[in-house]
Write an enzyme that holds these catalytic residues in place. Structure first.
Site, PDB file in Angstrom:
ATOM      1  N   LYS A   1     -29.215-140.677  17.597  1.00 24.95           N
ATOM      2  CA  LYS A   1     -30.521-140.327  18.181  1.00 24.95           C
ATOM      3  C   LYS A   1     -31.636-141.188  17.570  1.00 24.95           C
ATOM      4  O   LYS A   1     -32.459-141.749  18.295  1.00 24.95           O
ATOM      5  CB  LYS A   1     -30.817-138.839  17.946  1.00 24.95           C
ATOM      6  CG  LYS A   1     -29.792-137.896  18.562  1.00 24.95           C
ATOM      7  CD  LYS A   1     -30.180-136.437  18.406  1.00 24.95           C
ATOM      8  CE  LYS A   1     -30.152-135.976  16.967  1.00 24.95           C
ATOM      9  NZ  LYS A   1     -28.797-136.013  16.377  1.00 24.95           N
TER      10      LYS A   1
ATOM     11  N   SER B   1     -19.513-116.590  24.698  1.00 28.69           N
ATOM     12  CA  SER B   1     -18.578-117.365  25.519  1.00 28.69           C
ATOM     13  C   SER B   1     -17.124-117.204  25.093  1.00 28.69           C
ATOM     14  O   SER B   1     -16.238-117.811  25.689  1.00 28.69           O
ATOM     15  CB  SER B   1     -18.963-118.854  25.472  1.00 28.69           C
ATOM     16  OG  SER B   1     -18.932-119.339  24.151  1.00 28.69           O
TER      17      SER B   1
ATOM     18  N   LYS C   1     -18.075-128.779  24.778  1.00 29.14           N
ATOM     19  CA  LYS C   1     -16.821-128.039  24.605  1.00 29.14           C
ATOM     20  C   LYS C   1     -15.646-128.833  25.165  1.00 29.14           C
ATOM     21  O   LYS C   1     -14.549-128.844  24.590  1.00 29.14           O
ATOM     22  CB  LYS C   1     -16.931-126.685  25.300  1.00 29.14           C
ATOM     23  CG  LYS C   1     -17.936-125.734  24.642  1.00 29.14           C
ATOM     24  CD  LYS C   1     -18.073-124.441  25.428  1.00 29.14           C
ATOM     25  CE  LYS C   1     -19.064-123.492  24.745  1.00 29.14           C
ATOM     26  NZ  LYS C   1     -19.240-122.233  25.487  1.00 29.14           N
TER      27      LYS C   1
END
Length: 778
Positions: A365, A682, A725
């Site tokens: 970044k 989740s 994921k």
């Protein structure tokens, strides 16, 4: 003339005692502490013989065991008067110098050194020339005694009555502050007249040196008095200027500040206010506390850029080449930057966007922001916000505070020197707050495109235009950024790199960088592709490339050692010798589990450092229906487990499970790596699958990973972070992914190279999950 003793028929050997730091003349009595072993042996031998020693000075004081070359040949034949043994093992001896002597023969034994000597007898009577020299010598010594503080008058009186010329010369030589070599020079002068003449010259030189010292001291004293006088006059001048308002004393400085204000390109309102402050500064006395405050304020105002800017490089192709050169992948970010350049080229004026690069550590970044600044041709300024918890760090302090200064934004603008730099707000998610204020709230004005054209810093107190600045923020975890602040930024997620992208980054960027840093040439170290793939699979498991860079640095260090040691001139690293070079593998690549297991399901999780896989294990034991949860689970995940259990109980008959299992079975749900906190909804369908597997004894397919929130009715709700994921599942070697139907739109974000090797199943009900994840019932 001097008389020399005739030598006796039988040679007499005297033990040698070297002296360090001490000196003895004839007729002198001296205490000596003896600690060296050979010197103690020499003393003991002398005591057994005639109690006489040959004492000579040592040339180099640092020599611990002097030899014949280390001591002067001319010394003193001395008589031992007293010997005392000290508690620490050393000997203290009192000796009296008898005569000058020079050795004839030098003999070295195991215990000590011995010499035969020729001793010299001093004349007792003085002729007329000797008497004249003695008077001159005493006169000069008296003058020296009065001028010097190093020799007392008692010393002069003790030598004034000596009638032997040789003894007088020796006593004066002993009293003078001469070095050992200087005293040795006097000792070696056998002729008494020459000795006294030498001492007269020495005394004359010493007196001249003393006179020079006095002159220097007087000069220094006069200079100090003059300095004190000047200081006093300056203080008087300051007092006079204070009474007059100090106007004349600041004329040059005020004129310079006024010139800088005129050239700074300030807005008219700001210029008017600053000139008022300058007028106040001119009238205030220098000693006034407010004078320094105003001076610093004006310095800051003229140091900040108000109109100076750099011209943007609007060449789309050049910018694209720079971004592609420095970074592989990250297509979304590159596309957004090129869009900004294209619109800027069409409109010629566009407010700088406020981008937030969000993703795990090590994905590039910060370096990407540097590349964007280079592609635009803008100045780059990095502002670290990690740990900032004071609002004044952003907005600055009021000028009324001691040590006040502008905030980090204005400081960054001063550092940039232009009104349109690229400012990187690093780690914006790691700001905190306390009783001093909330810096995140202060950032709202900075990052709001509708407000930052009139940013107000508490120190500057003038509106400052930040609309031309291109702000880029970086964050690891968006959940810790307050909603209003997050709303003002355009979020661009950087999930991580695929294996293909990492391989390209390692070959094109990381390995050449490490070769340069370790002083290696490309011809000296060759790392094959199969070795790099093994490094990616078995030595790193991360979203970014920091661990990858550390492993490559390790390889370079090992290669450098082999090359410098001469073992090899060229090192080649392949998959075969990789383990020998950097150690055993740290991770397992391939299936998450080696075989299908009952009650063990593989879930997909999203963390601040990227995606990850986690195992959910269910164990059954005889009991009364208690549910135990372990693995450092958060409240949301505990509630997901309760929801999953309730759903399984309601559908027990449909799943072929004993409906009364909750009456005679205790259920233990565990998520390994118990030291790592885990939370989020989740894992719902993963817990359902593990429960049904354990209760029905049906194994779960090992190649399946799943994610999705489950409701009491079995509906599968959408989740976030599907890309992260999926990448973690790909890293772990899973081949089938089960995820919510509503997340089907997110599949386009997943790199095509990953989509090609994975099979996706989008489900809306938990029963579909069980059909896909469990083995067929036998």
């Amino acid at each position: 003339m001097m008389e020399v003793n005739s030598k006796v028929a039988e040679k007499t050997y005297y033990p040698v005692l070297p002296l360090r730091g001490l000196f003895i003349f004839p007729t002198m009595v001296l205490h000596i502490d003896i600690g060296r072993e050979r010197s103690i042996d020499a003393l003991n031998t002398a005591m057994k013989r005639e109690e006489k020693l040959f004492i000579s000075a040592q040339r180099d004081l640092g020599v611990e065991h002097p030899s014949q070359e280390d001591i002067y040949p001319v010394g003193i034949l001395a008589h031992i008067k007293q010997v005392v043994k000290l508690p620490n093992g050393t000997m203290r001896v009192l000796v009296e110098g008898l005569q000058r002597a020079i050795w004839d023969e030098y003999k070295v034994t195991n215990k000590m050194d011995e010499v035969t000597v020729s001793a010299y007898i001093e004349p007792k009577k003085a002729d007329q020339e000797d008497q004249a020299l003695m008077r001159t010598l005493l006169h000069n010594f008296e003058k020296y005694t009065k001028a010097s503080k190093q020799v007392s008058e008692e010393t002069y009186r003790s030598v004034a009555d000596i009638e032997e010329p040789g003894r007088l010369a020796d006593m004066i030589a002993a009293a003078l502050p001469l070095k050992i070599s200087g005293k040795q020079e006097i000792l070696e002068i056998m002729d008494v007249k020459e000795r006294m003449e030498t001492l007269i010259v020495q005394l004359y030189n010493e007196q001249e040196i003393l006179n020079l010292e006095k002159k220097i001291n007087n000069r220094v004293k006069n200079a100090m008095e003059r300095t004190q006088k000047e200081f006093y006059l300056r203080e008087q001048m300051k007092a006079i200027q204070t009474e007059l308002g100090d106007k004349e004393g600041k004329t040059g400085e005020v004129a310079e500040l006024k010139r800088r204000i005129q050239e700074a390109g300030l807005p008219e309102t700001t210029k008017k206010n600053v000139l008022k402050e300058l007028d106040r500064y001119e009238k205030l006395p220098t000693q006034a506390p407010e004078s320094g405050v105003i001076r610093n304020y004006i310095e800051w105002i003229v140091s900040i850029p108000w109109s100076k800017s750099t011209e943007d490089q609007l060449d789309i192709k050049r910018s694209e080449e720079i971004l592609d050169r420095d970074h592989d992948g990250l297509e979304t970010v590159k596309e957004r930057v090129l869009e900004y350049l294209a619109v800027r080229q069409l409109t010629k004026s566009l407010r700088g966007p406020i981008l937030c690069l969000a993703g795990p550590p090590g994905v590039g970044k910060t370096s990407l922001a540097k590349s964007i600044a280079e592609s635009l041709g803008r100045k780059f300024v990095r502002i670290s916000l990690g740990g900032v918890r004071d609002e004044s760090e952003i907005r600055g302090h009021r000028r009324t505070y001691v040590g006040s200064m502008p905030g980090r934004i204005i400081q960054g603008m001063k550092k940039a020197g232009t009104i349109n730099p690229l400012i990187l707000l690093d780690e914006i998610d790691k700001m905190s707050n306390d009783f001093r204020g909330d810096p995140a709230a202060a950032m709202l004005e900075v990052l709001d495109p509708e407000q930052n054209n009139s940013f107000s810093d508490h120190y500057i107190e003038e509106t400052y235009d930040l609309s031309n600045v291109l702000f880029i923020a970086t964050a690891n975890d968006l959940s810790t950024i307050p909603g209003p602040l997050r709303d003002r930024m355009e979020i661009i997620s950087i999930a991580g790199y695929t294996e293909i992208e990492k391989l390209s980054i390692a070959k094109n960027h990381l390995l050449p960088k490490q070769l340069k840093e370790h002083g290696l040439k490309k011809t000296q170290l060759l790392v094959k592709d199969d070795a790099l793939i093994d490094v990616l699979r078995y030595y790193t498991r991360e979203a970014g490339v920091r661990s990858l860079e550390r492993v490559l640095a390790n390889i370079c260090r090992k290669a450098a050692l082999q090359i410098v040691s001469g073992d090899k001139k060229r090192v080649t690293v392949s998959a075969k010798n990789l383990e020998d070079m950097i150690g055993k593998r740290k991770f397992r690549y391939g299936q998450a589990e080696s075989e299908n297991q009952v009650g063990v399901a593989t879930g997909l999780a999203y963390t601040t450092v990227g995606g990850d896989t986690l195992q959910i294990e269910v164990s059954l034991s005889a009991g009364s229906g208690k549910l135990q949860l372990t693995g450092k689970l958060g409240d949301v995940m505990k509630e997901s487990a309760q929801t999953a259990l309730s759903y399984v109980r309601s559908k027990a008959n449909d799943f072929g499970i004993d409906p009364t299992f909750h009456e005679n079975k205790d259920i233990h749900i565990h998520v390994p790596e118990g030291a790592v906190p885990k939370d989020g909804p989740s894992a719902g369908i993963t817990i359902v699958t593990a429960l049904v597997s354990a209760l029905s004894k049906r194994p779960i397919l090992r190649e399946v990973g799943m994610t999705g929130e489950v409701t009491l009715r079995g509906r599968v709700l959408p989740i976030g972070g599907l890309k992260e994921k999926t990448l973690s599942a790909h890293r772990a070697g899973l081949t089938t992914i089960i995820c919510p139907k509503d997340n089907e739109r997110d599949i386009e974000d997943i790199p095509e190279s990953v989509r090609e090797v994975l099979t996706f199943h989008f489900v809306s009900d938990a029963e579909e999950v069980l059909q896909l994840a469990l083995e067929e019932a036998k």
